[in-house]
Design an enzyme around this catalytic site. Structure first.
Site, PDB file in Angstrom:
ATOM      1  N   HIS A 150       9.488  33.158 -39.090  1.00  0.00           N
ATOM      2  CA  HIS A 150       9.688  34.168 -38.042  1.00  0.00           C
ATOM      3  C   HIS A 150      10.148  35.465 -38.706  1.00  0.00           C
ATOM      4  CE1 HIS A 150      10.197  35.621 -34.030  1.00  0.00           C
ATOM      5  NE2 HIS A 150      11.493  35.817 -34.164  1.00  0.00           N
ATOM      6  N   LYS A 206       5.756  39.734 -41.095  1.00  0.00           N
ATOM      7  CA  LYS A 206       6.269  40.861 -40.308  1.00  0.00           C
ATOM      8  C   LYS A 206       6.644  42.036 -41.211  1.00  0.00           C
ATOM      9  CE  LYS A 206       8.115  38.494 -36.200  1.00  0.00           C
ATOM     10  NZ  LYS A 206       7.840  37.074 -36.515  1.00  0.00           N
ATOM     11  N   PHE A 213      14.339  35.640 -28.423  1.00  0.00           N
ATOM     12  CA  PHE A 213      15.524  35.913 -27.620  1.00  0.00           C
ATOM     13  C   PHE A 213      15.584  34.895 -26.475  1.00  0.00           C
ATOM     14  CE2 PHE A 213      16.157  40.765 -28.461  1.00  0.00           C
ATOM     15  CZ  PHE A 213      16.775  40.463 -29.667  1.00  0.00           C
ATOM     16  N   GLU A 216      17.380  31.221 -39.823  1.00  0.00           N
ATOM     17  CA  GLU A 216      16.113  30.530 -40.086  1.00  0.00           C
ATOM     18  C   GLU A 216      16.159  29.786 -41.417  1.00  0.00           C
ATOM     19  OE1 GLU A 216      11.289  31.272 -39.801  1.00  0.00           O
ATOM     20  OE2 GLU A 216      12.639  33.008 -39.838  1.00  0.00           O
ATOM     21  N   HIS A 239       7.014  43.531 -36.080  1.00  0.00           N
ATOM     22  CA  HIS A 239       7.302  42.509 -35.075  1.00  0.00           C
ATOM     23  C   HIS A 239       6.562  42.882 -33.803  1.00  0.00           C
ATOM     24  CE1 HIS A 239       8.961  39.422 -32.799  1.00  0.00           C
ATOM     25  NE2 HIS A 239      10.244  39.491 -33.112  1.00  0.00           N
TER      26      HIS A 239
END
Length: 401
Positions: A293, A325, A389, A304, A330
């Site tokens: 991520h 990313k 989130f 993570e 993102h």
């Protein structure tokens, strides 16, 4: 019925290019799509950077008659789906009864913003009659269905930054259950509007200088836009028509932190990875690569990394872990789709995309993050992480074919 699921088509639109060849070339080269934010001069925004699809011209991609009903996020979804279906060799005659599951974190923000500008700034008394059908969260899914003649189950998944991975998981479940044989799935988002950027600005998680996932001097995420879409098929269906299989979607895992709205949980992320591996009936030792991520925020990257250690134990030291990313930004609900595409290509071509802008490891970040330069290495299994989130987690396990 529990037929195995394979990937037969890929499509993408991002700051790295308007198709998957351009996207993959940039990832292999370690080339960034992040630059100074365009289109918001003298706006008072503190947001300095963005990974924008600046070469995208809707008028050259769509008929003029269609543009009034297509929000930017729907345009991205259509382009990526069309590319994925073309690669899969599927046309309208093959999509009767197929599924489309489209993830989005934001929906039609461009349409919302234009409407509010007209009503509150320009003082107009009426909104455009297509405001609702153009901007609703399910608009992209509906447009994909209508324009590509997809007549089976079609719906939207919205789980913030895990939306695309959740959508792909739902599409795979439809195939494994025997409901459909073919599905197009992924995510799309277009967050570059003044109001949304001001909202992100208020969160204070945006970087002012660059995206440096897992680095000690990382300073936050950089927003991106685009779409990542894939064609999934039952393996039996793909073989019956002689399709080229790019990878096998071996398993999906989902979990919820049930904790803080913005502070991620290593335990929650680990549960999703474990669930995906269990679904794939795969030993953690079999995994070679993790497409992380990897947002570049202080909390995510450390958490993570901890989750990876929890799941993989001593094998974590042998894993290659990278965050794309750092190049495409993102892209919120589209990120999981773009990263799924990157993971499939890593398996297909034996090239691990790098984490660019890497300086030195941050505290609690002690894995092999494939720093700055792509690595040529044949791999057999990989996972792709999405953690959103609200503590909404979705992980995919992919295998080479």
């Amino acid at each position: 019925m529990n037929d195995r699921v394979v990937v037969t088509g890929l499509g993408s639109v991002s700051a790295l290019g308007l198709n998957t060849d351009q996207f993959w070339s940039a990832l292999k080269e370690g080339r960034s799509g992040i630059s100074s934010l365009q289109g918001f001069d003298d706006s008072g925004l503190k947001v300095a950077l963005g990974a924008q699809a600046n070469g995208f011209d809707p008028s050259s991609c769509f008929f003029a008659r269609d543009l009034p009903i297509l929000d930017r996020y729907s345009q991205f979804a259509l382009m990526a789906c069309q590319e994925a279906l073309a690669q899969a060799g599927l046309d309208e005659t093959a999509l009767d009864g197929a599924a489309a599951v489209i993830g989005t974190g934001c929906g039609g923000k461009e349409t919302d913003e234009a409407t509010y500008d007209q009503l509150y700034r320009q003082g107009k008394s009426r909104a455009h009659p297509f405001t609702i059908p153009k901007g609703m969260p399910s608009a992209a899914a509906s447009q994909v269905s209508m324009q590509l003649a997809i007549t089976g189950p079609v719906f939207t998944v919205s789980s913030a930054c895990s939306s695309a991975n959740h959508a792909i998981a739902q599409a795979a479940l439809l195939i494994r259950a025997g409901v459909v044989q073919v599905a197009v799935a992924g995510g799309t988002d277009a967050p570059f509007t003044y109001g949304l950027l001001k909202a992100w600005e208020a969160l204070r998680v945006l970087s002012k200088d660059n995206c440096r996932p897992f680095s000690a001097d990382r300073s936050g995420l950089v927003l991106g836009e685009g779409a990542g879409m894939v064609v999934l098929e039952s393996e039996q269906h793909a073989r019956s028509r002689g399709a080229t299989m790019l990878a096998r979607l071996a398993g999906s895992g989902m979990s919820s932190d049930a904790g803080h709205i913005t502070d991620p949980s290593a335990a929650g992320a680990a549960r999703a990875i474990q669930a995906a591996l269990k679904d794939a009936a795969m030993d953690p030792q079999a995994v070679d690569y993790v497409n992380a991520h990897g947002t570049g925020t202080l909390a995510n990257d450390r958490t993570e990394t901890e989750a990876i250690h929890r799941v993989f134990g001593s094998h974590a030291a042998r894993l290659m872990v990278s965050s794309t990313k750092s190049m495409h930004g993102h892209a919120l609900g589209a990120s999981g789709g773009l990263e799924f595409v990157a993971t499939v290509l890593a398996l297909r071509d034996g090239v691990i995309p790098p984490t660019i802008n890497f300086t030195r490891p941050g505290e609690g970040c002690d894995l092999d993050y494939v720093p700055n330069t792509a690595r040529e290495k044949r791999i057999q299994a990989a996972i792709s992480n999405s953690f959103a989130f609200g503590g909404l987690n979705a992980v995919q396990v992919l295998q080479a074919v």
